[in-house]
Scaffold this active site. Structure first.
Site, PDB file in Angstrom:
ATOM      1  N   ASP A   1       0.872  -1.183   0.000  1.00  0.00           N
ATOM      2  CA  ASP A   1       0.000   0.000   0.000  1.00  0.00           C
ATOM      3  C   ASP A   1       0.903   1.226   0.000  1.00  0.00           C
ATOM      4  O   ASP A   1       2.082   1.140   0.375  1.00  0.00           O
ATOM      5  CB  ASP A   1      -0.892  -0.017   1.259  1.00  0.00           C
ATOM      6  CG  ASP A   1      -1.998   1.043   1.245  1.00  0.00           C
ATOM      7  OD1 ASP A   1      -2.218   1.698   0.200  1.00  0.00           O
ATOM      8  OD2 ASP A   1      -2.658   1.206   2.298  1.00  0.00           O
TER       9      ASP A   1
ATOM     10  N   TYR B   1      -5.235   4.143   0.775  1.00  0.00           N
ATOM     11  CA  TYR B   1      -6.369   3.327   0.291  1.00  0.00           C
ATOM     12  C   TYR B   1      -6.004   2.535  -0.964  1.00  0.00           C
ATOM     13  O   TYR B   1      -6.872   2.257  -1.791  1.00  0.00           O
ATOM     14  CB  TYR B   1      -7.604   4.184  -0.027  1.00  0.00           C
ATOM     15  CG  TYR B   1      -7.915   5.290   0.946  1.00  0.00           C
ATOM     16  CD1 TYR B   1      -8.430   5.000   2.200  1.00  0.00           C
ATOM     17  CD2 TYR B   1      -7.729   6.624   0.606  1.00  0.00           C
ATOM     18  CE1 TYR B   1      -8.745   6.016   3.088  1.00  0.00           C
ATOM     19  CE2 TYR B   1      -8.037   7.645   1.483  1.00  0.00           C
ATOM     20  CZ  TYR B   1      -8.538   7.342   2.729  1.00  0.00           C
ATOM     21  OH  TYR B   1      -8.849   8.365   3.584  1.00  0.00           O
ATOM     22  N   HIS B   2      -4.737   2.153  -1.101  1.00  0.00           N
ATOM     23  CA  HIS B   2      -4.322   1.456  -2.318  1.00  0.00           C
ATOM     24  C   HIS B   2      -3.784   0.049  -2.029  1.00  0.00           C
ATOM     25  O   HIS B   2      -2.742  -0.333  -2.587  1.00  0.00           O
ATOM     26  CB  HIS B   2      -3.228   2.266  -3.035  1.00  0.00           C
ATOM     27  CG  HIS B   2      -3.679   3.608  -3.519  1.00  0.00           C
ATOM     28  ND1 HIS B   2      -2.804   4.631  -3.833  1.00  0.00           N
ATOM     29  CD2 HIS B   2      -4.926   4.090  -3.752  1.00  0.00           C
ATOM     30  CE1 HIS B   2      -3.491   5.692  -4.235  1.00  0.00           C
ATOM     31  NE2 HIS B   2      -4.775   5.397  -4.196  1.00  0.00           N
ATOM     32  N   PRO B   3      -4.438  -0.751  -1.205  1.00  0.00           N
ATOM     33  CA  PRO B   3      -3.881  -2.089  -0.963  1.00  0.00           C
ATOM     34  C   PRO B   3      -3.962  -2.936  -2.228  1.00  0.00           C
ATOM     35  O   PRO B   3      -4.968  -2.913  -2.937  1.00  0.00           O
ATOM     36  CB  PRO B   3      -4.803  -2.655   0.131  1.00  0.00           C
ATOM     37  CG  PRO B   3      -6.113  -1.965  -0.087  1.00  0.00           C
ATOM     38  CD  PRO B   3      -5.740  -0.575  -0.535  1.00  0.00           C
TER      39      PRO B   3
END
Ligand SMILES: Cc1cc2nc3c(=O)[nH]c(=O)nc-3n(C[C@H](O)[C@H](O)[C@H](O)COP(=O)(O)OP(=O)(O)OC[C@H]3O[C@@H](n4cnc5c(N)ncnc54)[C@H](O)[C@@H]3O)c2cc1C
Length: 537
Positions: free
Chosen positions: A296, A473-475
């Site tokens: 992330d 919020y980028h897993p």
């Protein structure tokens, strides 16, 4: 005993960004029956569709409320990890920033991770196919796709000042971060259509909703993939306390995102035997890579207090100006409500030796927009955040036990690698320099960093980064595509060692892209839908 609830050709687990693309594309063939299962609610709430509603969506009922395991390298904090729980998934609650990453990201998938067919040249046609850009065209942009992309209608004066400040700092002006060159500062394009959010639910699913061969179920929590002698044959859900079972004649497609997809596989007995044993789940198919390789972007926010009353957060209160903004939006689709709030930003180098930018910035002419981020006096705030684009730290997602309603144990392991820490420090340092430039400085009364403690020395910076880093919020990466023993799906997105089962979503990225992650996920699902159709022939 599970109730038998019908038979479909394709059953899709997860109605988020990728799930909506898949449902839209696969159901275009009237001869197949498609079922889309989503744990969350429908996407009817106006906050989802009015761009400025983003400010209301990182907390509340349209996200899962996940919280990380204590972060060893972030002062032991448990970090909130908002993820969409609604039709459209993250695409229904996100900031709509439209970026794709750089060619090297995809060439690296192909060359380093053995993902044949995924080089930049090969994936470009799926980016182009998905896109309906209102301003840009040419070989790198689409104008006819389902995903609408627009310029901001009226960028806030502070966002324009930020773009000038970025240039004064030394970044070139960039009018297209998805063009030949990512480097530079500018205003973001967003996934909006006529000043309304264009998620994959709007762009792909909505036009397909009338099809008789497509069934969409909300409030359907997928419990597990049903397998029989090495083949996925269906899905079991829990819906309002009832266990239901759906048969997939052709394929089960898991598209539940980077936290949801590994959890569903693990609940189905597909995963690392050690993780499954710990959770009390019987091993059906040993696949050690499931839930590993979590990546992330670790985001750092600096909140500023302004010298004058002008920021967008003033519309948080029921003032006459707020009513006027609502009327302006309703009548003309313009004004502050037409803004996604995350308006400007850019890409820079933390390490000048890198071939492409390794830092990204987002500027918000408002403060306290996202859950957990500091607010100042309403009308007097703005925010600049930054993150390192290619983190080396790797985390995990592990199912907590056989109960599907339990959240998985999520350990992003932020900043475990010293290089990530160093580049994060560099991002904060550059952020402060940009905000000190002549176009921005006169607007700034005070900087809110580290709870008012001074941040001057290297140690101060490190303490700030470890004490305040949070999710961007980028897993991605937890069902990684590849050919090694650590990978979970093949470059055709099939789960290794099983038949009739694919994972198609952000979790298959072997390595995080150097940008926000929605457009790359749409590309993956576009490509995946072609693979599914081709392999059925
Ligand atoms: C607050 C926020 C802001 C963001 N901002 C941006 C941005 O500005 N630009 C950008 O490009 N990207 C942004 N992103 C990231 C982007 O939205 C995601 O990368 C993208 O949505 C990932 O798509 P996905 O299909 O892999 O997962 P998701 O979109 O998360 O979809 C997964 C879906 O599966 C469902 N699900 C999970 N488990 C189950 C289960 N057991 N049963 C049934 N359903 C299940 C979920 O509810 C969800 O709807 C943001 C994300 C968030 C959360």
């Amino acid at each position: 005993m599970a109730q038998q609830d019908g038979s479909f050709d394709y059953v899709i687990a997860g109605g988020g960004t990728a799930g909506c693309v898949l449902a839209g594309r696969l159901s275009a063939d009237a001869s197949v029956r498609v079922l889309l299962l989503e744990a969350g609610r429908p996407d009817r709430h106006p906050f989802i569709h009015v761009p400025a509603g983003f400010a209301k969506l990182t907390a509340g009922p349209y996200q899962w409320g996940f919280v990380s395991e204590p972060q060893e390298h972030c002062a032991g904090r448990r970090i909130p990890l908002a993820q969409g729980k609604v039709i459209g998934g993250g695409g229904s609650i996100n900031a709509q920033v439209f970026t794709r990453g750089v060619a090297q990201d995809y060439d690296d998938w192909a060359d380093v991770h053995g993902c044949e067919g995924w080089s930049a040249k090969e994936v470009r046609r799926y980016f182009v196919r998905s896109e309906r850009n209102e301003r840009l065209s040419g070989p790198l942009h689409g104008t006819e796709g389902p995903l609408s992309v627009s310029d901001l209608v009226n960028p806030h004066p502070l966002s324009k000042a930020f773009v000038r400040a970025g240039q004064e700092f030394g970044l070139p002006y960039n009018s297209d971060f998805n063009g030949a060159e990512q480097y530079g500062v500018g205003l973001y394009q967003t996934t909006t259509r006529h000043s309304r959010r264009c998620s994959a639910a709007v762009g792909y699913l909505r036009p397909a909703r009338g099809r008789e061969n497509l069934v969409v179920k909300t409030g359907a929590l997928v419990r597990r993939v049903v397998t029989d002698h090495g083949r996925a044959t269906g899905i079991e859900t829990v819906e309002g306390g009832t266990t239901r079972r759906y048969t997939a004649r052709r394929e089960v497609i898991v598209a539940a995102g980077a936290f949801g997809s590994p959890k569903i596989l693990q609940l189905s007995g597909i995963g690392d035997p050690a993780d499954l044993k710990q959770a009390g789940i019987e091993v059906v198919h040993a696949l050690p890579g499931v839930g590993k390789n979590l990546q992330d972007h670790c985001d750092l926010d600096i909140v500023y207090e302004l010298t004058s009353y002008q920021s967008m957060d003033r519309y948080e209160r029921p003032l006459p100006a707020t009513a006027a903004a609502a009327v302006q939006y309703a009548a003309f689709r313009r004004g502050p409500m037409a803004s996604t709030v995350v308006e400007a930003g850019g890409f820079a180098y933390g390490n000048e030796q890198e071939p492409t930018p390794d830092l990204q910035f987002h500027f918000l002419p408002a403060a306290g927009v996202e859950a957990g981020i500091a607010a100042v006096r309403r009308g007097y705030g703005c925010t600049l955040n930054s993150y390192f684009l290619r983190p080396r730290s790797r985390g995990t997602v592990r199912v907590a036990g056989p109960d599907p309603s339990r959240a998985p144990l999520i350990d992003p392991n932020y900043l475990a690698d010293d290089h990530d820490l160093e580049m994060s420090v560099e991002g904060v340092r550059q952020s402060r320099e940009i905000m000190g430039q002549p176009s921005m400085a006169p607007h700034i009364k005070a900087e809110h960093l580290a709870g008012g403690r001074p941040v001057r020395t290297k140690d101060d910076y490190i303490a700030f980064v470890r004490g305040h880093g949070r999710t961007a919020y980028h897993p991605v990466g937890t069902c990684a595509m590849g050919v090694s023993d650590a990978s979970v799906v093949s470059p055709r997105l099939r789960v290794h060692g099983l038949r009739g089962l694919r994972v198609v979503d952000s979790s298959v990225m072997p390595r995080i892209v150097s940008s926000n992650t929605q457009a790359p996920t749409v590309m993956i699902a576009e490509y995946g839908s072609d693979m599914i159709v081709e392999d059925a022939r």
